[in-house]
Design an enzyme around this catalytic site. Sequence first.
Site, short mmCIF file in Angstrom:
data_model
loop_
_atom_site.label_atom_id
_atom_site.label_comp_id
_atom_site.label_asym_id
_atom_site.label_seq_id
_atom_site.Cartn_x
_atom_site.Cartn_y
_atom_site.Cartn_z
N TYR A 39 4.54 1.46 -5.39
CA TYR A 39 5.56 1.55 -4.34
C TYR A 39 6.76 2.38 -4.79
O TYR A 39 7.54 2.85 -3.96
CB TYR A 39 6.06 0.17 -3.92
CG TYR A 39 5.04 -0.74 -3.28
CD1 TYR A 39 3.74 -0.30 -2.96
CD2 TYR A 39 5.36 -2.06 -2.99
CE1 TYR A 39 2.82 -1.16 -2.39
CE2 TYR A 39 4.44 -2.92 -2.41
CZ TYR A 39 3.17 -2.47 -2.12
OH TYR A 39 2.25 -3.32 -1.56
N HIS A 97 -4.05 -4.17 -8.23
CA HIS A 97 -3.77 -3.73 -6.86
C HIS A 97 -5.03 -3.41 -6.07
O HIS A 97 -5.15 -3.77 -4.89
CB HIS A 97 -2.85 -2.51 -6.90
CG HIS A 97 -2.06 -2.32 -5.66
ND1 HIS A 97 -0.85 -1.69 -5.64
CD2 HIS A 97 -2.29 -2.69 -4.36
CE1 HIS A 97 -0.37 -1.66 -4.40
NE2 HIS A 97 -1.23 -2.26 -3.62
#
Length: 266
Positions: A39, A97
């Site tokens: 991110y 992730h």
Amino acid sequence: MQMPSIGLGTFRLEGAPLIGSLETGLELGYRHIDTAQIYGNEAEVGQVLSQSALPRSDLFLTTKVWTSEFGPGKVIPSLELSLEKLKTDYLDLALIHWPSPNDEVAMAVYLEQLAEARERGLTREIGVSNFTSAQIKQAVSILGAGAITHQQIEVHPLLQNRIVRDVCRELGIAVTAYMPLAYGKVLDEPVLKEIAARHGASPAQVSLAWLHAQGMTVIPSSTKREHQAANLAALDLRLSAEEMAAIAPLDRGERCANPDFAPAWD
């Protein structure tokens, strides 16, 4: 600290919108923050949390290890860098992730490093994200029962992901639902609108209440104070068995997160 049943998602947020979202959320009572290495906002999250008057022990902080950090000897240094950016000594939860694209890195290689990170105290719990039912079974076979405590997957009324959720339940793995509002698509669903009107609520609140009623944690993302407050209030909304049943047929496999490196979904 046990994971709170609602958190602040930070996907696609950075700069002033991210900082404002976190500051408002903490003020409203959110205590669960979800971020990820990819991110690019861990440092900003760390800045807000370090400036907050809240003690670290009152917060549940999750980050996710990106696929580029899966190779031998890479997971732990990547998490140490995340901790530095987040200005904290430990994570409450560290997730893988995505499974390694095309199994470029063997699952045992990165999962065993993740388990070592927990043993070293870098994170209190470990888990995965975006794993299929077969992959979550494989992960448990590698680390053993009870090692993986969480799986984060996309779940909302339009993508109910029942096969993966059932496997997680059988294995004692808690599920966190990301994109619980399907980028706002749930707002236009007539069934959700009808249920919402009955409760004096919004379709978004109905979607969150539906997820919460099934024992899932939700991490909606919002930069608006009124939406954050409404999302919190959604946890107090109680849907009837008939309303829960009316939402089930909305599942049409409408997936919002489906990059080209995604696994072969169930």
